[in-house]
Design an enzyme around this catalytic site. Structure first.
Site, PDB file in Angstrom:
ATOM      1  N   GLU A 149      -3.041  -4.647  -3.051  1.00  0.00           N
ATOM      2  CA  GLU A 149      -3.538  -5.573  -4.087  1.00  0.00           C
ATOM      3  C   GLU A 149      -3.578  -4.891  -5.446  1.00  0.00           C
ATOM      4  OE1 GLU A 149      -4.806  -4.834  -1.154  1.00  0.00           O
ATOM      5  OE2 GLU A 149      -6.139  -6.384  -0.374  1.00  0.00           O
ATOM      6  N   CYS A 207      -4.246   0.626  -2.377  1.00  0.00           N
ATOM      7  CA  CYS A 207      -4.056  -0.640  -1.667  1.00  0.00           C
ATOM      8  C   CYS A 207      -2.968  -1.495  -2.330  1.00  0.00           C
ATOM      9  CB  CYS A 207      -5.343  -1.457  -1.685  1.00  0.00           C
ATOM     10  SG  CYS A 207      -6.714  -0.704  -0.804  1.00  0.00           S
ATOM     11  N   ASN A 224       0.832  -1.203   0.000  1.00  0.00           N
ATOM     12  CA  ASN A 224       0.000   0.000   0.000  1.00  0.00           C
ATOM     13  C   ASN A 224       0.870   1.258   0.000  1.00  0.00           C
ATOM     14  OD1 ASN A 224       0.634  -0.825   2.683  1.00  0.00           O
ATOM     15  ND2 ASN A 224      -0.998   0.432   3.540  1.00  0.00           N
ATOM     16  N   ILE A 225       0.390   2.262  -0.718  1.00  0.00           N
ATOM     17  CA  ILE A 225       1.113   3.540  -0.826  1.00  0.00           C
ATOM     18  C   ILE A 225       0.127   4.650  -0.475  1.00  0.00           C
ATOM     19  CG2 ILE A 225       2.430   5.073  -2.337  1.00  0.00           C
ATOM     20  CD1 ILE A 225       2.955   2.599  -4.156  1.00  0.00           C
ATOM     21  N   GLU A 226       0.370   5.290   0.643  1.00  0.00           N
ATOM     22  CA  GLU A 226      -0.562   6.333   1.105  1.00  0.00           C
ATOM     23  C   GLU A 226      -0.117   7.718   0.646  1.00  0.00           C
ATOM     24  OE1 GLU A 226      -0.968   5.614   5.327  1.00  0.00           O
ATOM     25  OE2 GLU A 226      -2.196   3.835   4.928  1.00  0.00           O
ATOM     26  N   CYS A 273     -10.704  -3.491  -4.277  1.00  0.00           N
ATOM     27  CA  CYS A 273      -9.685  -4.418  -4.804  1.00  0.00           C
ATOM     28  C   CYS A 273     -10.325  -5.679  -5.364  1.00  0.00           C
ATOM     29  CB  CYS A 273      -8.656  -4.751  -3.726  1.00  0.00           C
ATOM     30  SG  CYS A 273      -7.581  -3.349  -3.369  1.00  0.00           S
ATOM     31  N   CYS A 291     -10.223  -5.222   0.378  1.00  0.00           N
ATOM     32  CA  CYS A 291     -11.388  -4.329   0.380  1.00  0.00           C
ATOM     33  C   CYS A 291     -12.211  -4.555  -0.894  1.00  0.00           C
ATOM     34  CB  CYS A 291     -10.942  -2.868   0.493  1.00  0.00           C
ATOM     35  SG  CYS A 291     -10.275  -2.191  -1.032  1.00  0.00           S
TER      36      CYS A 291
HETATM   37  N1  THU Z   1      -5.326  -1.410   2.421  1.00  0.00           N
HETATM   38  C1  THU Z   1      -4.766  -2.278   1.523  1.00  0.00           C
HETATM   39  O1  THU Z   1      -3.614  -2.121   1.133  1.00  0.00           O
HETATM   40  N2  THU Z   1      -5.527  -3.305   1.077  1.00  0.00           N
HETATM   41  C2  THU Z   1      -6.830  -3.531   1.417  1.00  0.00           C
HETATM   42  O2  THU Z   1      -7.455  -4.445   0.902  1.00  0.00           O
HETATM   43  C3  THU Z   1      -7.472  -2.653   2.397  1.00  0.00           C
HETATM   44  C4  THU Z   1      -6.682  -1.533   2.929  1.00  0.00           C
HETATM   45  C5  THU Z   1      -4.520  -0.278   2.885  1.00  0.00           C
HETATM   46  C6  THU Z   1      -5.009   1.073   2.434  1.00  0.00           C
HETATM   47  C7  THU Z   1      -4.463   1.979   3.512  1.00  0.00           C
HETATM   48  O3  THU Z   1      -3.146   2.349   3.147  1.00  0.00           O
HETATM   49  C8  THU Z   1      -4.388   1.103   4.745  1.00  0.00           C
HETATM   50  O4  THU Z   1      -4.548  -0.235   4.288  1.00  0.00           O
HETATM   51  C9  THU Z   1      -5.444   1.415   5.777  1.00  0.00           C
HETATM   52  O5  THU Z   1      -6.704   1.408   5.222  1.00  0.00           O
END
Ligand code: THU
Length: 128
Positions: A55, A53, A42-44, A89, A86
């Site tokens: 995935e 996310c 994941n990259i915020e 994804c 989620c």
């Molecule tokens: N996140 C994912 O990488 N995959 C998911 O299926 C759900 C959430 C990440 C997004 C965000 O960076 C962090 O988890 C918190 O929501």
């Protein structure tokens, strides 16, 4: 590829998470039907809605490399319990492979296995 190897790749991918806001680190490893693997984390972003996310990073890397047929994806995350992909994804995964094995893990690498069909039984499509 053995399931445990895919889990190890997803766990490794988690190291590359950029998650300073949620501090929730996710790694994903995608196995193509041809036996290649693609990972993602994941990259915020400080503009939270721009975060992506793990995935989807893995899927987009694969598609951008010319691979669209997927056999399995494994997800590893920080935190307690089993972490499921989620809905966004699931929809992106379903675009390419309806019949996908989804392996989810907990922090001890215990895992559960599902088929994408059961996680997202009704997929949005344009009906074409
Ligand atoms: N996140 C994912 O990488 N995959 C998911 O299926 C759900 C959430 C990440 C997004 C965000 O960076 C962090 O988890 C918190 O929501």
């Amino acid at each position: 590829m053995h399931k445990n190897d895919l889990i190890a790749l997803a766990r490794e991918a988690q190291e590359y998470a950029y998650a300073p806001y949620s501090e929730f680190r996710v790694g994903a490893a995608l196995l193509t039907k041809g036996g290649k693997t693609y990972t993602g984390a994941n990259i915020e972003n400080s503009s939270y809605g721009l975060s992506i996310c793990a995935e989807r990073v893995a899927v987009f890397r694969a598609v951008n490399d010319g691979c669209q047929d997927f056999a399995a994806i494994c997800i590893c995350a920080s935190g307690e319990g089993f972490v499921y992909p989620c809905g966004a994804c699931l929809q992106v995964l379903a675009e390419f492979s309806k019949d996908l094995t989804v392996i989810i893990t907990d922090k001890n690498n215990q895992h559960k296995e599902y088929n994408l069909n059961e996680m997202l039984p009704q997929v949005f499509s344009l009906g074409k």
